[in-house]
Design a protein around this motif. Sequence first.
Motif, PDB file in Angstrom:
ATOM      1  N   TRP A  28       0.684  -1.325   0.026  1.00  0.00           N
ATOM      2  CA  TRP A  28      -0.050   0.052   0.227  1.00  0.00           C
ATOM      3  C   TRP A  28       0.683   1.135   0.041  1.00  0.00           C
ATOM      4  CZ3 TRP A  28      -1.176   2.647   5.034  1.00  0.00           C
ATOM      5  CH2 TRP A  28      -2.226   3.856   4.401  1.00  0.00           C
ATOM      6  N   GLU A  29       2.121   1.395   0.919  1.00  0.00           N
ATOM      7  CA  GLU A  29       2.892   2.574   0.916  1.00  0.00           C
ATOM      8  C   GLU A  29       3.646   2.566  -0.397  1.00  0.00           C
ATOM      9  OE1 GLU A  29       5.055   1.630   4.427  1.00  0.00           O
ATOM     10  OE2 GLU A  29       3.496   1.988   5.652  1.00  0.00           O
ATOM     11  N   ARG A  30       3.680   1.553  -1.040  1.00  0.00           N
ATOM     12  CA  ARG A  30       4.410   1.644  -2.307  1.00  0.00           C
ATOM     13  C   ARG A  30       3.535   2.000  -3.709  1.00  0.00           C
ATOM     14  NH1 ARG A  30       6.764  -2.895  -3.973  1.00  0.00           N
ATOM     15  NH2 ARG A  30       5.728  -4.253  -2.171  1.00  0.00           N
ATOM     16  N   LYS A  31       2.209   2.194  -3.217  1.00  0.00           N
ATOM     17  CA  LYS A  31       0.984   2.479  -4.176  1.00  0.00           C
ATOM     18  C   LYS A  31       0.837   1.379  -5.103  1.00  0.00           C
ATOM     19  CE  LYS A  31       1.845   7.544  -3.893  1.00  0.00           C
ATOM     20  NZ  LYS A  31       1.625   7.507  -2.394  1.00  0.00           N
ATOM     21  N   THR A  34      -4.941   0.825  -3.870  1.00  0.00           N
ATOM     22  CA  THR A  34      -5.543   1.755  -2.858  1.00  0.00           C
ATOM     23  C   THR A  34      -6.151   1.438  -1.677  1.00  0.00           C
ATOM     24  OG1 THR A  34      -5.794   3.013  -4.998  1.00  0.00           O
ATOM     25  CG2 THR A  34      -7.239   3.902  -3.058  1.00  0.00           C
TER      26      THR A  34
END
Length: 146
Positions: A28-31, A34
Amino acid sequence: MQVILDTNVLLSAILSPLGAPAKLLDAWERKKFTLVACEPLITELSDVAGRPFFRERLRASAAELLAAGLRDFSFYCRDLPSGPIAPDPKDSYLLALAEASEAAFLVTGDKLLLSLKKHKATRIITPARTSEILNEVQSKEQRNDN
């Protein structure tokens, strides 16, 4: 791709930095997807993190930072439909969130929720299975780039 991470997955990610839940939080942090959130999810996260088991194992700031990140960097649903009832009624907000966001996945370790397998368009799966799916998607994207 929109994904809901249940509170048990979020807290597991903080507790065990090498497990599948932590890998999902990292993705998630690395996109890579969503994250979908709502106020009941953040409230539950804060409440559960305040229980003695978690207070002994977590810095309070870890759960607070995660809650802030959910508010600021997720697809945040303010209005949830009424109606869906989970096997454990306190989890009904997760099904409502799935409906409101049309998330691809609701990721949980909760056996009762997992037994549903699906709610409307949302598949209900484990953190390990979600990691596998994300890896498959990444592999396919890499093959298409070559």
